[in-house]
Design a protein around this motif. Structure first.
Motif, PDB file in Angstrom:
ATOM      1  N   LEU A 267       0.860  -1.172   0.000  1.00  0.00           N
ATOM      2  CA  LEU A 267       0.000   0.000   0.000  1.00  0.00           C
ATOM      3  C   LEU A 267       0.907   1.236   0.000  1.00  0.00           C
ATOM      4  O   LEU A 267       1.872   1.285   0.766  1.00  0.00           O
ATOM      5  CB  LEU A 267      -0.892  -0.012   1.237  1.00  0.00           C
ATOM      6  CG  LEU A 267      -1.897   1.134   1.372  1.00  0.00           C
ATOM      7  CD1 LEU A 267      -3.015   0.988   0.348  1.00  0.00           C
ATOM      8  CD2 LEU A 267      -2.478   1.174   2.785  1.00  0.00           C
ATOM      9  N   TYR A 268       0.598   2.209  -0.844  1.00  0.00           N
ATOM     10  CA  TYR A 268       1.511   3.342  -0.974  1.00  0.00           C
ATOM     11  C   TYR A 268       0.762   4.628  -1.287  1.00  0.00           C
ATOM     12  O   TYR A 268      -0.414   4.604  -1.704  1.00  0.00           O
ATOM     13  CB  TYR A 268       2.553   3.083  -2.062  1.00  0.00           C
ATOM     14  CG  TYR A 268       1.968   3.017  -3.461  1.00  0.00           C
ATOM     15  CD1 TYR A 268       1.903   4.161  -4.266  1.00  0.00           C
ATOM     16  CD2 TYR A 268       1.479   1.820  -3.977  1.00  0.00           C
ATOM     17  CE1 TYR A 268       1.360   4.109  -5.540  1.00  0.00           C
ATOM     18  CE2 TYR A 268       0.940   1.762  -5.252  1.00  0.00           C
ATOM     19  CZ  TYR A 268       0.878   2.900  -6.032  1.00  0.00           C
ATOM     20  OH  TYR A 268       0.329   2.854  -7.279  1.00  0.00           O
ATOM     21  N   LEU A 269       1.435   5.756  -1.096  1.00  0.00           N
ATOM     22  CA  LEU A 269       0.982   7.042  -1.594  1.00  0.00           C
ATOM     23  C   LEU A 269       1.767   7.350  -2.856  1.00  0.00           C
ATOM     24  O   LEU A 269       3.004   7.303  -2.860  1.00  0.00           O
ATOM     25  CB  LEU A 269       1.250   8.155  -0.581  1.00  0.00           C
ATOM     26  CG  LEU A 269       0.264   8.355   0.569  1.00  0.00           C
ATOM     27  CD1 LEU A 269       0.697   9.563   1.390  1.00  0.00           C
ATOM     28  CD2 LEU A 269      -1.146   8.545   0.055  1.00  0.00           C
ATOM     29  N   GLY A 270       1.063   7.653  -3.939  1.00  0.00           N
ATOM     30  CA  GLY A 270       1.717   8.088  -5.161  1.00  0.00           C
ATOM     31  C   GLY A 270       1.763   9.601  -5.213  1.00  0.00           C
ATOM     32  O   GLY A 270       0.790  10.270  -4.855  1.00  0.00           O
ATOM     33  N   LEU A 271       2.874  10.159  -5.627  1.00  0.00           N
ATOM     34  CA  LEU A 271       3.053  11.601  -5.717  1.00  0.00           C
ATOM     35  C   LEU A 271       3.398  11.991  -7.147  1.00  0.00           C
ATOM     36  O   LEU A 271       4.199  11.327  -7.808  1.00  0.00           O
ATOM     37  CB  LEU A 271       4.160  12.064  -4.764  1.00  0.00           C
ATOM     38  CG  LEU A 271       3.929  11.758  -3.273  1.00  0.00           C
ATOM     39  CD1 LEU A 271       5.114  12.209  -2.440  1.00  0.00           C
ATOM     40  CD2 LEU A 271       2.648  12.412  -2.774  1.00  0.00           C
ATOM     41  N   LEU A 281      10.678  19.018  -3.739  1.00  0.00           N
ATOM     42  CA  LEU A 281      11.124  17.897  -2.903  1.00  0.00           C
ATOM     43  C   LEU A 281      10.804  18.141  -1.437  1.00  0.00           C
ATOM     44  O   LEU A 281      10.460  17.218  -0.706  1.00  0.00           O
ATOM     45  CB  LEU A 281      12.630  17.678  -3.094  1.00  0.00           C
ATOM     46  CG  LEU A 281      13.274  16.597  -2.206  1.00  0.00           C
ATOM     47  CD1 LEU A 281      12.627  15.238  -2.446  1.00  0.00           C
ATOM     48  CD2 LEU A 281      14.781  16.535  -2.452  1.00  0.00           C
ATOM     49  N   ARG A 282      10.895  19.395  -0.985  1.00  0.00           N
ATOM     50  CA  ARG A 282      10.626  19.674   0.426  1.00  0.00           C
ATOM     51  C   ARG A 282       9.177  19.378   0.786  1.00  0.00           C
ATOM     52  O   ARG A 282       8.893  18.905   1.895  1.00  0.00           O
ATOM     53  CB  ARG A 282      10.986  21.131   0.743  1.00  0.00           C
ATOM     54  CG  ARG A 282      12.476  21.425   0.651  1.00  0.00           C
ATOM     55  CD  ARG A 282      12.754  22.914   0.639  1.00  0.00           C
ATOM     56  NE  ARG A 282      12.200  23.552  -0.553  1.00  0.00           N
ATOM     57  CZ  ARG A 282      12.372  24.846  -0.839  1.00  0.00           C
ATOM     58  NH1 ARG A 282      13.069  25.624  -0.032  1.00  0.00           N
ATOM     59  NH2 ARG A 282      11.849  25.365  -1.947  1.00  0.00           N
ATOM     60  N   VAL A 283       8.266  19.607  -0.134  1.00  0.00           N
ATOM     61  CA  VAL A 283       6.857  19.273   0.109  1.00  0.00           C
ATOM     62  C   VAL A 283       6.692  17.760   0.205  1.00  0.00           C
ATOM     63  O   VAL A 283       5.983  17.257   1.081  1.00  0.00           O
ATOM     64  CB  VAL A 283       5.962  19.858  -1.002  1.00  0.00           C
ATOM     65  CG1 VAL A 283       4.532  19.343  -0.873  1.00  0.00           C
ATOM     66  CG2 VAL A 283       5.981  21.385  -0.949  1.00  0.00           C
ATOM     67  N   LEU A 338       7.719  22.690   5.083  1.00  0.00           N
ATOM     68  CA  LEU A 338       6.692  23.432   4.345  1.00  0.00           C
ATOM     69  C   LEU A 338       6.974  24.932   4.386  1.00  0.00           C
ATOM     70  O   LEU A 338       6.844  25.628   3.362  1.00  0.00           O
ATOM     71  CB  LEU A 338       5.317  23.140   4.939  1.00  0.00           C
ATOM     72  CG  LEU A 338       4.783  21.713   4.750  1.00  0.00           C
ATOM     73  CD1 LEU A 338       3.472  21.546   5.496  1.00  0.00           C
ATOM     74  CD2 LEU A 338       4.593  21.398   3.270  1.00  0.00           C
ATOM     75  N   ALA A 339       7.353  25.426   5.562  1.00  0.00           N
ATOM     76  CA  ALA A 339       7.671  26.849   5.676  1.00  0.00           C
ATOM     77  C   ALA A 339       8.862  27.212   4.801  1.00  0.00           C
ATOM     78  O   ALA A 339       8.856  28.251   4.106  1.00  0.00           O
ATOM     79  CB  ALA A 339       7.951  27.189   7.135  1.00  0.00           C
ATOM     80  N   THR A 345       1.119  27.193   4.803  1.00  0.00           N
ATOM     81  CA  THR A 345      -0.209  26.557   4.803  1.00  0.00           C
ATOM     82  C   THR A 345      -0.377  25.913   3.439  1.00  0.00           C
ATOM     83  O   THR A 345      -0.154  26.548   2.399  1.00  0.00           O
ATOM     84  CB  THR A 345      -1.324  27.586   5.044  1.00  0.00           C
ATOM     85  OG1 THR A 345      -1.278  28.590   4.028  1.00  0.00           O
ATOM     86  CG2 THR A 345      -1.168  28.223   6.425  1.00  0.00           C
ATOM     87  N   LEU A 346      -0.745  24.663   3.446  1.00  0.00           N
ATOM     88  CA  LEU A 346      -0.786  23.906   2.189  1.00  0.00           C
ATOM     89  C   LEU A 346      -2.024  23.030   2.142  1.00  0.00           C
ATOM     90  O   LEU A 346      -2.357  22.333   3.116  1.00  0.00           O
ATOM     91  CB  LEU A 346       0.467  23.031   2.067  1.00  0.00           C
ATOM     92  CG  LEU A 346       0.568  22.127   0.825  1.00  0.00           C
ATOM     93  CD1 LEU A 346       0.626  22.979  -0.443  1.00  0.00           C
ATOM     94  CD2 LEU A 346       1.802  21.237   0.918  1.00  0.00           C
TER      95      LEU A 346
END
Length: 507
Positions: A267-271, A281-283, A338-339, A345-346
């Motif tokens: 099970l994975y998250l795809g980006l 990349l930082r996000v 994120l900052a 805020t995202l």
């Protein structure tokens, strides 16, 4: 299944991709023969409830039940820890062209119908019109078989362990060399009852001939709730592919045991690296550090899964046991990333699909759990769903910034999991990958080399290199490894549920 299958899943007869490579592969180590105990009770009948129909008993015909045919037939090699292991072949090597594989065959083995197992029989079994992998099968002598692939193909050994390449007798398409045989007239009878192969070549560590059981009885019960009711009523001894929601019932029933099997799904998250802000990349790092995989496993799998440290599965070739964690859970560090990226805020959309398969978590619940985790890391997630066809097309065409996916394996080869990262070529130039929009020349080169590399130890190292790059650049975030839940009664000894030769029945 949840989401998009990761990679171009090649089925049981994948089409190899050409690429020049050539080495000599050292001989394999003969298969180790596990044993539950020298005192394992002998005899008895194991009654198995299958989740899918039995299908044909000829493994080379489409859609045989792999659990059933694996009891009747064997391949030159078998799936083992970290790759292929010896079965009907005791060792093998590949020529300088990377295509000609020479197998030394096991001596003293016979098919259930009495036909001797030799190179001529194996060559006949593996000679089929328009086979996508094998171009030619030749018997050099009784114990030496040469298989020539159409192109150098690294996953060849993995393919040889799948049903289409199991060895059938030249005299009978339902006669193999496995631990159980099909009695005369039983092929079309349901339940299907297989009998002990008294001439089976394997023995346990104490020298006791396998299998322990006298008979195997297979019946198909397609509804998971009915399968659970059947074992609780004592009508069967082993059930496969139960619903995740049944795990609690199994654990609290004193007559049952939960069967642990090697994980086959990720099970994975795809980006999507082609869409802002996920192209930063930082996000992606913030997302990785915001997801609590351990909590997800406990909540959605009732603890009957493992937080994933990488895409490669633990028993798979290319699994890196030095990597114990994909990303450290750190919501505070995620907020700082994120900052730093200019997104204090995202908000992100997270897409999922629901297909009702009870052996994996509900897609909505996965998305909601991830949304809660990322909310604590400063990312507001809007979960969205759509019909499966539109979802699959949209993921493939890189329309979504983030999605829930599930990768499952047929060959149990890393090429299936990492193949999504081999970019399509347009006008001689690598294009962004489907389902992620990722371009990485180093990864593309490593994966193309691995696909044509016959030396399995070298393939393993190539995939480990790719895993480290995936962990660094984050086109995917693996969440959990799992296998469909299975259960057995407490009478079943060593209920591994792969090859029932090693299973015994207590009193």
């Amino acid at each position: 299944m949840i989401g998009l299958i990761l990679g171009a899943c090649q089925g049981t007869t994948p089409t190899p991709s050409p690429s020049p490579s050539a080495v000599v592969l050292p001989s394999s180590t003969p298969t180790a023969t596990p044993s539950p105990s020298p005192k394992t009770p002998l005899g008895g009948t194991l009654r198995v409830a299958l989740a899918t129909p039995i299908g044909s008993l000829d493994p080379q015909i489409a859609d045989p039940n792999p659990l059933v045919v694996a009891q009747i037939f064997e391949g030159l090699v078998a799936r083992g820890q970290g790759g292929a292991v010896a079965a009907l072949a005791t060792k093998w090597l590949v020529g300088p062209d990377g295509r000609a594989w020479t197998f030394t065959l096991r001596d003293g083995v016979a098919f259930h119908d009495g036909t001797p197992f030799d190179a001529a029989a194996a060559a006949k079994s593996l000679t089929r019109v328009n086979d996508p992998i094998i171009e030619k099968a030749e018997a050099v002598d009784a114990r030496t078989l040469v298989l020539t692939t159409r192109v150098p193909y690294g996953p060849f050994l993995s393919a040889l362990a799948t049903p289409p390449y199991l060895i059938v007798s030249p005299a009978s398409r339902t006669s193999g060399t496995g631990p159980f045989r099909v009695p005369t007239g039983a092929e079309g009878v349901r339940p299907l009852v297989l009998e002990r192969n008294d001439k089976y070549w394997r023995a346990d560590a104490s020298g006791q001939k396998l299998p322990y059981l006298d008979k195997l009885s297979f019946t198909a019960i397609t509804d998971s709730g009915t399968r659970l009711a059947s074992i609780r009523a004592g009508n069967v001894d082993y059930v496969q592919d139960l619903a995740l929601g049944d795990i609690g019932t199994i654990r609290t029933d004193p007559s049952l045991q939960l069967v642990t099997r090697p994980e086959t799904m990720v099970l994975y998250l795809g980006l999507n690296l082609s869409l802002p802000p996920v192209d930063d990349l930082r996000v992606r790092q913030a997302i990785a550090q915001g997801v609590n995989s351990k909590s997800l496993v406990d909540r959605l799998y009732a603890g009957a899964a493992t937080p994933a440290s990488q895409l490669a599965l633990p028993a798979m070739l290319g699994y890196d046991d030095s990597v114990t964690e994909f990303a450290k859970l750190d919501p505070a560090a995620a907020k700082k990333l994120l900052a730093d990226s200019g997104h204090p805020t995202l908000g992100l959309d997270l897409w999922y699909v629901v297909d009702g398969n009870p052996v994996v978590p509900d897609g909505r619940k996965v998305a909601e759990a991830v949304a809660v985790d990322l909310g604590a890391a400063g990312i507001s997630v809007d979960t969205k769903t759509i019909d499966p066809v539109t979802y699959a097309v949209s993921v493939r065409e890189n329309r979504y910034p983030m999605w829930v996916g599930l990768a499952s394996t047929v060959l149990f080869d890393p090429d299936e999991l990492f193949g999504a990262f081999i970019p399509p070529v347009g006008n001689g130039v690598d294009q962004p990958t489907e389902a992620g929009g990722w371009i990485n020349k180093e990864v593309a080169g490593l994966l193309r080399k691995a696909r044509s590399e016959p030396d399995q130890s070298k393939r393993a190292e190539l995939y480990k290199q790719v895993s480290k790059i995936v962990q660094r650049e984050l086109p995917r975030i693996p969440l959990a490894w799992s296998s469909p839940p299975a259960a057995a009664t407490k009478k079943v000894v060593n209920p591994q549920g792969a090859l029932f030769a090693d299973v015994g029945m207590g009193k």
